[in-house]
Design a protein around this motif. Structure first.
Motif, short mmCIF file in Angstrom:
data_model
loop_
_atom_site.label_atom_id
_atom_site.label_comp_id
_atom_site.label_asym_id
_atom_site.label_seq_id
_atom_site.Cartn_x
_atom_site.Cartn_y
_atom_site.Cartn_z
N LEU A 16 -5.09 3.97 -12.87
CA LEU A 16 -4.50 3.62 -11.58
C LEU A 16 -5.57 2.87 -10.80
CD1 LEU A 16 -2.18 3.96 -9.46
CD2 LEU A 16 -3.37 6.02 -8.71
N SER A 17 -5.28 1.64 -10.40
CA SER A 17 -6.28 0.82 -9.73
C SER A 17 -5.72 0.23 -8.44
CB SER A 17 -6.77 -0.30 -10.65
OG SER A 17 -5.68 -1.13 -11.03
N THR A 18 -6.60 0.09 -7.46
CA THR A 18 -6.26 -0.50 -6.17
C THR A 18 -7.39 -1.41 -5.72
OG1 THR A 18 -7.24 1.38 -4.98
CG2 THR A 18 -4.88 1.50 -5.48
N ASP A 19 -7.14 -2.14 -4.65
CA ASP A 19 -8.15 -3.02 -4.04
C ASP A 19 -8.50 -4.18 -4.97
OD1 ASP A 19 -10.06 -4.19 -2.48
OD2 ASP A 19 -11.39 -2.45 -2.36
N SER A 20 -7.82 -5.30 -4.76
CA SER A 20 -8.06 -6.53 -5.53
C SER A 20 -7.80 -6.34 -7.01
CB SER A 20 -9.50 -7.03 -5.32
OG SER A 20 -9.81 -7.17 -3.95
N ALA A 21 -6.76 -5.57 -7.34
CA ALA A 21 -6.47 -5.24 -8.74
C ALA A 21 -5.81 -6.43 -9.45
CB ALA A 21 -5.57 -4.02 -8.82
N VAL A 22 -6.29 -6.74 -10.65
CA VAL A 22 -5.74 -7.81 -11.48
C VAL A 22 -5.66 -7.31 -12.92
CG1 VAL A 22 -6.00 -10.16 -12.36
CG2 VAL A 22 -6.70 -9.61 -10.02
#
Length: 263
Positions: free
Chosen positions: A105-111
């Motif tokens: 699970l990723s957040t903040d400017s995730a690509v």
């Protein structure tokens, strides 16, 4: 654990280590330059470009926290997740790794990036979640402000779901697609990707296609539902059902525009 230098506190049972260090367990390898490890809680925090390896999954970050008992890793700043068996990579500033199902699970400017041969797909959202299921394969969920880019198609929507098993990309809440000089929009859009090529497209509710004919002139088609079929990653033909309307330009044998047809 092996390290260049370490200090062990017999009261807290915490180990502080310095220099190139390697922490090894049954299923996980961790590499870093310095950090600490608590032998009572099986928790560790690592600094200076730490790397966690679990099977084919690799998680890197400037700072990495790992709880062995819970099987959870948290990475911060310049986070990179990749699967060495798949052509996938996830970039972000914050990432949570769950050992049980190799999900992230990723957040903040995730690509999210995936590629096959020379074609790459770049997917961005406020929040990205990906996991690998034994039955469904790789799954990807993206939420809020979703954007994706590949050389032959670009799109935006509120949220998106992709499943490797059925190769379907599902776009929700007023999605819009662009392919060459054509724009496609509806309330819901899904399309099939097979071996990096787009095969079929389905648009539901307020489906609308507009394509540039020449300056200030646009071919237009709308209907309740549309099914498009691609050949060589280019839209070949389309079936429109429900209140179908079209506006297109008529040409003579020499290719000169002679009129407009609305049907």
């Amino acid at each position: 654990m092996t390290s260049d230098s370490l200090m062990y506190n017999t009261e807290t049972e915490q180990i502080d280590f310095y220099g190139h260090s390697h922490i090894q367990s049954d299923s996980t390898d961790i590499f870093c330059e310095y950090g600490w490890y608590n032998t009572l809680t099986d928790q560790t925090e690592l600094f200076n470009r730490a790397r966690l390896i679990n099977g084919s999954s690799v998680l890197e970050g400037d700072t990495l926290y790992y709880d062995k008992k819970l099987g959870i890793g948290k990475a911060r700043r310049n986070v990179v997740f990749r699967d060495t068996l798949e052509n996938v990579k996830l970039l972000a500033q914050t990432g949570h790794f769950f050992e049980k199902d190799s999900s992230v699970l990723s957040t903040d400017s995730a690509v999210f990036i995936t590629w096959e041969k020379s074609d790459s797909l770049f997917l961005h959202g406020d929040t990205l979640y990906t996991r690998k299921d034994s039955a469904l394969g790789r799954e990807i969920e993206a939420y809020y402000g979703v954007r994706f880019y590949r050389p032959d198609m670009q799109g935006v929507c509120d949220s998106l779901y992709y499943c490797e098993k059925d190769s379907l990309m599902r776009m929700y809440s007023k999605p819009c697609l662009w392919s060459d000089s054509t724009q496609m929009s509806a309330e819901y859009i899904q399309f099939t990707i097979d071996r990096s090529e787009i095969r079929q497209l389905f648009m539901k509710d307020n489906a609308f296609i507009v394509s540039l004919y020449e300056e200030l002139d646009y071919q237009q088609v709308k209907g309740t539902q549309m099914r498009g079929y691609f050949h060589g990653n280019e839209l070949d033909h389309m079936l429109v059902t429900g209140n179908a309307e079209s506006v297109y330009f008529i040409e003579d044998d020499n290719g000169t525009k002679t009129g407009i047809n609305k049907s």
